[in-house]
Motif scaffolding. Sequence first.
Motif, PDB file in Angstrom:
ATOM      1  N   ARG A 192     -47.707 -75.945 -30.962  1.00  0.00           N
ATOM      2  CA  ARG A 192     -47.217 -74.760 -31.802  1.00  0.00           C
ATOM      3  C   ARG A 192     -45.876 -74.366 -31.568  1.00  0.00           C
ATOM      4  N   GLY A 224     -48.146 -70.741 -41.393  1.00  0.00           N
ATOM      5  CA  GLY A 224     -48.152 -71.444 -39.935  1.00  0.00           C
ATOM      6  C   GLY A 224     -47.338 -70.077 -38.632  1.00  0.00           C
ATOM      7  N   SER A 243     -50.978 -70.659 -45.796  1.00  0.00           N
ATOM      8  CA  SER A 243     -51.395 -71.103 -46.737  1.00  0.00           C
ATOM      9  C   SER A 243     -50.482 -71.376 -47.836  1.00  0.00           C
ATOM     10  N   ASN A 360     -49.722 -72.139 -35.962  1.00  0.00           N
ATOM     11  CA  ASN A 360     -50.020 -74.014 -36.507  1.00  0.00           C
ATOM     12  C   ASN A 360     -49.284 -74.831 -35.621  1.00  0.00           C
TER      13      ASN A 360
END
Length: 450
Positions: A192, A224, A243, A360
């Motif tokens: 991450r 993310g 997204s 993400n």
Amino acid sequence: MKSTFLLCSALSLALGAFCACSKNNLASGNREEGPGDKSVTAGTEQAGDISIALGANAWLTQSVAGSGETVTAAGPANWTNANAVFSAYFRTNTTGALQVSLRLKVPSGSSKIKVTVGGQSNTITATGSGYHTVAAGNFTLTDTGYIKVDLQGVSKTGGYFADVSDMIINGAATTGKVVFVPNNADVYWSRRGPSVHLGYTKPSADITYFYNEITVPQGQDPIGSYYMANGFGQGYFGIQVNSATERRVLFSIWSPFSTDDPNAIPDSMKIKLLKKGPGVVTGEFGNEGSGGQSYLVYNWQAGKTYKFLTQAYPDGQGNTIYTSWFYPPGATNWQLIASFKRPKTNTYLTGLHSFLESFNPEKGYIGRRANYGNQWVRDISGNWYELTTARFTGDATASNQARLDFAGGVSGSTFYLRNCGFFGQYVPISQSFTRPAGGQQPNINFNNLP
């Protein structure tokens, strides 16, 4: 998403295995076997070799639609497409010769793999179904900082190119301090990337309103990302990129009951929704503490400035009411996100902060940045105070120096935060910054707030 202020201690424990490694401190970074493989072919590592686990230090940086390449805790996986590129990163403070080797296995047939460092490429041929070490090339580093090593398949006679567990480096370019995540114990957090925060210095008065502004520069909004504007002791409020087609305005409050499972919260400790704005989705969240969550799907845009306002006050019955509003460019009124009641709480706003995080792990190699400006608070008597000083801190990934791709400070009239992207010049955490005072308090008609 987490408020990294409150979770920093827990994350420090979870990430305790991370470190910045030098030549004389590599015990936790060396790996003698491929992950999960008991029949590893003996390698050819030399004294001074530094072994970098790809499960924690590599990403699929060029993917192919419909292909199955990915990175697991064991390293690159399902590597079948020659157009896919995996990139591994490490940081060094010395230049010179660099020798690169790969610990890999090719389950069937033989594979040709191109290894590229700083524009210099070498193609190797690999065979052998057990893990073994293959020399991947000699390169020359002319600059320090983060180094990217690309792996790309050229051709193969078997089903897929290879399983690669580790990259092994040596040479003059590794004789100084080399930084990488030295094992796969905490792959999720290392991938991450580091989260960074601004902790604002507030007046001693009881604060009931917190106002902040965020501008995300164009090109600094990868999937993310969470740009958190209004953080406080019991929750947080900001904007996300969820997204390629969805972005959100998110406002969450933790339950006073400590658990990662929202279903375990007793009714008497649950966050109660009092009201919400049009189009706002509400529910519960877990995994990083639990509580009440609200979000508005909203296509906010990089390059524009968004305003955030949060209120908190005790209701006199052992609860505290938290409400947040959002003001996009061109709007004529504040938009209500939600109002929550938190039980067993009697407080005004405390622990005011902002943060920047990547949530993400597959996008943790891509950089992001945000500018945080014009912070103000209002006390219970109606007095406004401008917040011009902030403490720059980071989570355990940053404080343990597992990764050094983070920065923060003052840019013009605003604070800024930056993380991920493996850029060269990082800014040490645990220092304070002061931005220029603007002197113009927010113009808000509180009687008209929805």
